[in-house]
Design a protein around this motif. Structure first.
Motif, PDB file in Angstrom:
ATOM      1  N   GLU A 254       0.619  -1.561   0.210  1.00 38.32           N
ATOM      2  CA  GLU A 254       0.095  -0.096  -0.371  1.00 38.32           C
ATOM      3  C   GLU A 254       0.918   1.452  -0.261  1.00 38.32           C
ATOM      4  O   GLU A 254       2.192   1.425   0.892  1.00 38.32           O
ATOM      5  CB  GLU A 254      -0.803  -0.561   1.050  1.00 38.32           C
ATOM      6  N   THR A 255       0.456   2.106  -0.777  1.00 41.92           N
ATOM      7  CA  THR A 255       1.339   2.926  -1.298  1.00 41.92           C
ATOM      8  C   THR A 255       0.757   4.777  -0.958  1.00 41.92           C
ATOM      9  O   THR A 255      -0.771   4.633  -0.590  1.00 41.92           O
ATOM     10  CB  THR A 255       1.703   3.147  -2.601  1.00 41.92           C
ATOM     11  N   PHE A 256       1.249   5.241  -0.255  1.00 46.82           N
ATOM     12  CA  PHE A 256       0.652   6.940   0.048  1.00 46.82           C
ATOM     13  C   PHE A 256       2.057   7.967  -0.167  1.00 46.82           C
ATOM     14  O   PHE A 256       2.810   7.926  -0.957  1.00 46.82           O
ATOM     15  CB  PHE A 256       0.741   6.919   1.665  1.00 46.82           C
ATOM     16  N   VAL A 257       1.282   9.769   0.206  1.00 43.74           N
ATOM     17  CA  VAL A 257       2.484  10.494  -0.028  1.00 43.74           C
ATOM     18  C   VAL A 257       1.979  11.178   1.252  1.00 43.74           C
ATOM     19  O   VAL A 257       0.651  11.671   1.846  1.00 43.74           O
ATOM     20  CB  VAL A 257       0.960  11.797  -1.350  1.00 43.74           C
ATOM     21  N   ARG A 258       2.757  11.335   1.428  1.00 42.33           N
ATOM     22  CA  ARG A 258       3.225  12.519   3.256  1.00 42.33           C
ATOM     23  C   ARG A 258       2.542  13.814   3.268  1.00 42.33           C
ATOM     24  O   ARG A 258       3.574  14.333   2.292  1.00 42.33           O
ATOM     25  CB  ARG A 258       3.908  12.011   3.815  1.00 42.33           C
TER      26      ARG A 258
END
Ligand code: ZN
Length: 277
Positions: A254-258
Motif C-alpha cells: 500500500e502506497t501513500f503520499v505524506r
C-alpha cells in the motif's frame, strides 16, 4: 511522557473503501498493537442492492442497502481487527452527475466545515498520531471521496493534529503491472488509447513522487476477507475472482503520499509510524 498507544485513523467515503485502499495497513498496525480507528463518512445507500440491483432500478431500496452495507462494514472491521468503527452516516451522494449528488443532506451538499467539526471531535477523542485519507481528486473523482478529503484536511486544520497525514495513492508502474497481470489471467482490462483524452484527473503518481511504501503482503488474507465481506458490490467481485494469492501479489503493497509531518522521518519511508516509535 505518559504511555499512550499509537493510533491510526483512516477516513473513508463508503463501506468497502477501507478494504481496498487501506485493508493492509489497518490489519498490519492492529497486529502490531496500534489502535486503529476507521471513520466511514457515508451510508453507501447508492451502492448495489441484493442480487446486484443497481440504484434507481426496481427493487433497490436505499434504506435496506444502507442497513446491509453497515453489517458488511462491521464484518470487514472484524476481519481487519479494527479497534473502533465510527460511522458519520451521511447519505451517499452517488457517482458524479447523479441526481443523488444534490439530494437534501447528501454528503456532497454538506458544508465542509460542518462535517469537519464532527471529524475534529473524533480526532479529539482518539488523538490519532497518523491520519490517512484520499487526495484532492478522491483518487478517481467520486464526489464522496473528494468530500472525505476536504473534511479531513479541514479537521486537521481545526485541530492542528496529528503528527502525520497521508493520502492514499498507487504507483503508475504498479498500475501497468496490474493491467499486464489481468491480461495474463484473461481478465478484460483495456489498454489506454493514446488518442483518447483521459476521462478524469489522472490516477496514481509516478513512483518517485510516492513517499511511503508499506509492505502488507503478510496481511493479504485479512485484506481479502475484508473485501469479501463487501461481496454485494459488483466492483469488488472483480477483485475477489483473482483469489487470495493473486490478490495479495497485486494489492500487497500500500502506497501513500505524506502531506503533513512533524517527525522529520526521512523519505522514502516504509512505515506510516516512522519517526513516532
Ligand atoms: Zn467509495
Amino acid at each position: 511522557m505518559a504511555e499512550r498507544p499509537l493510533t491510526l485513523m483512516a477516513v473513508h467515503a463508503h463501506p468497502d473503501d477501507e478494504a481496498t485502499g487501506t485493508g493492509g495497513v489497518l490489519a498490519k498496525y492492529a497486529d502490531e498493537g496500534i489502535t486503529t480507528v476507521l471513520v466511514t463518512c457515508t451510508d453507501g445507500r447508492c451502492g448495489d442492492g441484493p442480487g446486484g440491483v443497481k440504484p434507481g432500478e426496481p427493487g433497490h431500496d436505499p434504506d435496506a442497502v444502507a442497513e446491509m452495507r453497515l453489517r458488511e462494514l462491521e464484518a470487514s472491521c472484524a476481519a481487519l481487527k479494527v479497534t473502533h468503527l465510527e460511522v458519520l452516516g451521511y447519505p451517499d451522494s452517488g457517482m458524479m452527475g447523479w441526481p443523488a449528488n444534490d439530494a437534501p443532506g447528501s454528503f456532497w451538499t454538506t458544508p465542509v466545515q460542518d462535517a469537519a467539526q464532527r471529524l475534529a471531535e473524533l480526532i479529539g477523542k482518539y488523538e490519532p498520531d497518523v491520519i490517512v485519507t484520499y487526495d484532492e481528486n478522491g483518487f478517481y473523482g467520486h464526489p464522496d471521496h473528494i468530500q472525505a478529503h476536504r473534511i479531513t484536511m479541514a479537521a486537521v486544520e481545526l485541530t492542528g493534529s496529528p503528527a502525520k497525514v497521508y493520502w492514499t495513492t498507487v504507483p503508475r508502474s504498479g498500475m501497468e503491472a496490474f493491467g499486464r497481470k489481468l491480461r495474463e489471467l484473461g481478465v478484460e482490462f483495456p489498454e489506454p488509447d493514446p488518442d483518447e483524452p483521459p476521462a478524469g484527473p489522472p490516477m496514481g503518481l509516478p513512483d518517485e513522487e510516492i513517499s511511503t511504501w508499506v509492505d502488507t503482503k503478510a496481511y493479504g488474507s485479512q485484506k481479502f476477507d475484508a473485501l469479501a465481506a463487501h461481496a454485494s458490490q459488483g466492483e469488488n467481485i472483480f477483485f475477489l475472482r483473482m483469489g487470495k494469492e493473486t490478490f495479495t501479489e497485486l494489492m500487497g503493497v500500500e502506497t501513500f503520499v505524506r502531506v503533513r509531518d512533524t517527525t522529520g522521518a526521512p523519505l522514502p519511508e516504509r512505515d506510516l509510524f516512522a519517526g513516532l516509535r
